[in-house]
Each structure stands twice: as structure tokens, then as C-alpha cells.
Design an enzyme around this catalytic site. Structure first.
Site, mmCIF file in Angstrom:
data_model
loop_
_atom_site.group_PDB
_atom_site.id
_atom_site.type_symbol
_atom_site.label_atom_id
_atom_site.label_comp_id
_atom_site.label_asym_id
_atom_site.label_seq_id
_atom_site.Cartn_x
_atom_site.Cartn_y
_atom_site.Cartn_z
ATOM 1 N N GLU A 53 0.285 -0.776 0.360
ATOM 2 C CA GLU A 53 -0.092 0.302 0.061
ATOM 3 C C GLU A 53 0.726 1.155 0.157
ATOM 4 O O GLU A 53 1.373 1.179 0.972
ATOM 5 C CB GLU A 53 -0.716 0.163 0.779
ATOM 6 C CG GLU A 53 -1.783 0.962 1.660
ATOM 7 C CD GLU A 53 -2.235 1.371 2.701
ATOM 8 O OE1 GLU A 53 -3.236 1.495 2.707
ATOM 9 O OE2 GLU A 53 -2.555 0.131 3.850
ATOM 10 N N ASP A 126 13.900 -1.524 4.791
ATOM 11 C CA ASP A 126 12.636 -2.624 4.833
ATOM 12 C C ASP A 126 12.074 -3.019 5.657
ATOM 13 O O ASP A 126 12.891 -4.026 6.107
ATOM 14 C CB ASP A 126 12.815 -3.199 3.055
ATOM 15 C CG ASP A 126 11.574 -3.621 2.434
ATOM 16 O OD1 ASP A 126 10.212 -3.436 3.305
ATOM 17 O OD2 ASP A 126 11.688 -3.162 1.555
ATOM 18 N N ARG A 128 9.187 -4.723 5.707
ATOM 19 C CA ARG A 128 7.682 -5.729 5.336
ATOM 20 C C ARG A 128 7.673 -6.858 5.476
ATOM 21 O O ARG A 128 8.669 -7.898 5.366
ATOM 22 C CB ARG A 128 7.298 -4.980 3.412
ATOM 23 C CG ARG A 128 6.863 -3.973 3.211
ATOM 24 C CD ARG A 128 6.682 -3.529 1.746
ATOM 25 N NE ARG A 128 8.299 -3.424 1.231
ATOM 26 C CZ ARG A 128 8.635 -2.881 -0.016
ATOM 27 N NH1 ARG A 128 7.580 -2.868 -0.456
ATOM 28 N NH2 ARG A 128 9.462 -3.510 -0.257
ATOM 29 N N THR A 149 8.250 -7.440 -10.453
ATOM 30 C CA THR A 149 9.386 -6.938 -9.562
ATOM 31 C C THR A 149 10.018 -6.607 -10.102
ATOM 32 O O THR A 149 11.127 -6.872 -11.409
ATOM 33 C CB THR A 149 9.072 -7.559 -8.129
ATOM 34 O OG1 THR A 149 9.939 -7.023 -7.602
ATOM 35 C CG2 THR A 149 9.856 -8.837 -8.611
ATOM 36 N N LYS A 154 12.612 -9.685 -2.928
ATOM 37 C CA LYS A 154 11.048 -9.979 -2.209
ATOM 38 C C LYS A 154 11.046 -11.414 -2.885
ATOM 39 O O LYS A 154 10.012 -12.515 -2.875
ATOM 40 C CB LYS A 154 9.950 -9.275 -3.696
ATOM 41 C CG LYS A 154 8.435 -9.318 -3.154
ATOM 42 C CD LYS A 154 7.525 -8.448 -4.177
ATOM 43 C CE LYS A 154 7.790 -6.813 -3.705
ATOM 44 N NZ LYS A 154 6.596 -6.179 -4.455
#
Length: 201
Positions: A53, A126, A128, A149, A154
Site C-alpha cells: 500500500e 524495509d 515489510r 518486480t 521480494k
């Protein structure tokens, strides 16, 4: 971690009809959604975008990042092939939250890059957590992704969870004069893979 499926509904968009699947993370009191188009549970790798988001970029058209263009480009690419999934995770500001992100933006206004700003606020570069994806993928019966990506971390995070990444598809869009430093920091400090210097993430 408790991720539970809540409900699905149709979501008409400028790029076609998606199905929106709602999930609740009861442990963190957060809500996440997955948009799917076409049959994604047939065992074939699914064209997918894992998108964190970004209220400023996705909804307020900020040019400080490339998030909004990336989200729109992913929906467009999925609509072209007629099959895919977008995992929209409520992890604003690389996981630090919206108000801390505004604080980080202020530090960037004063000269810090995105990584330095996070660290000055006491956060990692980061924050996440991609482990929340596993219950969503299992619910949708998706076992392999063609992931849009430029972030190799990730890819590694998903593979470490046992998610097969059949292909990494470069996803570069949205470069402008306001986010040039942001994109260079992604490349230089976070290891993002850019095919060239004309477009990014």
C-alpha cells in the site's frame, strides 16, 4: 499470525473486471486484498504483482515514488493476458506506517534519502513482512508466480516461503524528476534491478 478470508466481490475497473478477495490479519488488525482476473487456480504460474500500500502514490498521485504507475501498469498487463493476481498488502511506507512515512518525507525534504530517513526514525530500510502472503496464496490455490518486480529481495522472501517464482518480470515505470533520487536509492542501497536508466522499479 492469523490471516483469514472474509469475502469476495466483483470489482469493475478501467482495465476490466477483477474479483476482489478480502483477508483480515486479526493479529495486527489489518485488512489486505487480492485482485484476481481469470482462472488462477489451474496450477499454471500466475502473472502477479505483490504491491505494498502507498496512499500517497496509489491514491494521491504523488510523484515522489513510482508506486501508483506500477500498480496501474500491473493491472494493465494482467488485463492484456486476461489472467493474473495483485496482492495489495497494507504495509504503508515499506512497513513503517503512514504517519511515520510523512516524518520520513520531511527528513527527505531536508536531504536524507529514503533509507537514511527510515534509519533516522529508528526503523530498518524495509520493514515489510511477506509471510502474510502464504495463507492468501493457499486460499486461492496459487502455487507458482510470474512476478512483476525489480526487487530481488521480494523474490527471495517468497521463495524462502516455498512459493515458486517461475519468472521475474521487470516492472519499470513512473520515473520522473521528483523520484530520480528515490529510484537511485532503490538501485544502490536496496539492490533493485533496473534494465536501464530510463525507467525504474
Amino acid at each position: 499470525m492469523t490471516i483469514r478470508f472474509v469475502e469476495s466481490s466483483k470489482l469493475p475497473t478501467p482495465w476490466g473486471m477483477f474479483v476482489m478477495h478480502g483477508f483480515s490479519d486479526d493479529s495486527l488488525d489489518k485488512e489486505h486484498v487480492v485482485l484476481t482476473m481469470g482462472e488462477v487456480s489451474d496450477g499454471e504460474p500466475v502473472l502477479a504483482r505483490v504491491h505494498s500500500e502507498c496512499l500517497t502514490g496509489d491514491a494521491l498521485f504523488s510523484m515522489r515514488c513510482d508506486c501508483g504507475p506500477q500498480l496501474q501498469a500491473a493491472m494493465h498487463k494482467i488485463s492484456i493476458v486476461g489472467r493474473g493476481a495483485i496482492f495489495y498488502l497494507r504495509q504503508e511506507g515499506r512497513g513503517i506506517g503512514l504517519l511515520n512515512k510523512i516524518k520520513a518525507y520531511h527528513l527527505q525534504d531536508c536531504g536524507a534519502d529514503t533509507v537514511e530517513a527510515n534509519e533516522q526514525l529508528g526503523f530498518g530500510a524495509d520493514m515489510r513482512d511477506y509471510s502474510i502472503l502464504k495463507p492468501m496464496l493457499d486460499h486461492l490455490n496459487i502455487h507458482a508466480l510470474k512476478l512483476m518486480t525489480n526487487n530481488p529481495r521480494k523474490v527471495t522472501a517468497l521463495e524462502d516461503m516455498g512459493i515458486k517464482i517461475a519468472e521475474r518480470i521487470p516492472h519499470q515505470t513512473g520515473r520522473n524528476p521528483h523520484n530520480a533520487k528515490y529510484l537511485e536509492t532503490k538501485k544502490g542501497k536496496l539492490g533493485h534491478l533496473f534494465e536501464d536508466d530510463s525507467e525504474s522499479k
